[in-house]
Scaffold this motif. Structure first.
Motif: not given
Length: 308
Positions: A213-219
């Motif tokens: 899975k491609n995951v994205t982390t938002y800071d």
């Protein structure tokens, strides 16, 4: 589709039978059947001694895992500690017999395998964070282990799916899973002729699938100190709190409004394995996430060659 190699699998199984079952060296021999019809049928297995010596030599080598640091964050002391723990888990589980069985089948028939599984430290009080790895025996790997047809690496580390067919008692399985009926798992290879369904026993499949899975982390730390939200494998923050897509959208919009720019993002790919038990009609267990990044079935070969 599953990797077939049906002829090779049948040959591996035949070699195993001839090596261990009395009289199998004579099976299919019509030329000598009549002359020895009422006479003792001698068997001169001149390679028996050499095969057993080779199996013993390989087992003495102790083919096992070697743990070492893979980055500056891992110390040698940590590697030594993990190595000791793995050795303990290997010795206290079926590790020795699993390795010896895989070696024996590889040398005699040409193909063997062993399987890595995880168990809870306390089976009566299971905790996902308190598990240990151990090896499980795989019998007759040539007729029970299958990988997807796209797996071309020798160690099958590139396999996306893996099956381990296991023979179990039908009544016991129906009782354990409170099922009205259990249907034997069919052959992954359509033209294989083994009978997998009897009144007493059935075959079930331990099914492993590699999930990417491609995951994205938002800071959002500039808006709320310490707040980072990851999406792609569920939407959660570092504390484990969950969010809906609309809530994440609102937080991103609020960040852009208050800070004046879009929230910094980091994109990465995660890989893990899901396991489930299935009969020929249905899943008997829900998919369970396992701490592996590849199908945890390790093949072992007596001989291996690529013919283009």
């Amino acid at each position: 589709s599953a990797s077939s190699d049906t002829t090779m699998r049948d040959q591996c199984n035949l070699d195993m039978q001839r090596f261990f079952i009395d009289g199998e060296w004579w099976s299919g021999s019509s030329r000598y059947a009549e002359p020895f019809k009422n006479r003792p049928r001698p068997e001169f297995n001149r390679i028996w001694k050499n095969i057993n010596r080779l199996i013993g030599d390989i087992n003495d080598m102790e083919l096992n895992a070697v743990i070492m640091g893979n980055s500056s964050d891992a110390s040698d002391d940590d590697a030594v500690l993990l190595q000791k723990r793995w050795r303990h888990d290997f010795q206290s589980s079926d590790g020795i017999e699993a390795s010896e069985t895989a070696t024996m089948e590889a040398i005699v028939g040409g193909f063997g395998a062993l399987k890595i599984i995880t168990k809870y430290e306390d089976e009566e009080n299971p905790d996902d964070n308190e598990q240990y790895a151990c090896l499980e025996i795989v019998h007759s790997a040539a007729t029970s282990i299958y990988f997807d047809a796209g797996a071309i690496r020798k160690d099958k580390s590139d396999a996306r799916w893996g099956w381990h067919l296991s023979r179990v008692n039908r009544d016991r399985l129906e009782e354990d899973f409170d099922a009205d009926s259990i249907c034997s798992f069919g052959n992954p290879v359509a033209n294989e002729s083994r009978n997998l369904d009897t009144n007493r026993d059935v075959y079930v499949a331990h099914y492993y699938e590699v999930i990417e899975k491609n995951v994205t982390t938002y800071d959002f730390s500039a808006l709320v100190p310490g707040l980072e939200i990851t999406s792609g494998d569920g939407i959660t923050d570092a504390a484990g709190a969950t969010y809906t897509r609309e809530e994440l959208k609102e937080i991103r919009a609020e960040y852009e409004l208050q800070v004046g720019e879009m929230a910094p993002t980091t994109r990465r790919k995660v890989k893990y394995v899901e396991y489930t038990l299935a009969d020929g009609e249905k899943y008997l267990t829900k998919p369970q996430r396992m701490p592996f990044k590849r199908v945890p079935i390790i093949p072992r070969y007596g001989y291996y060659a690529v013919v283009d």
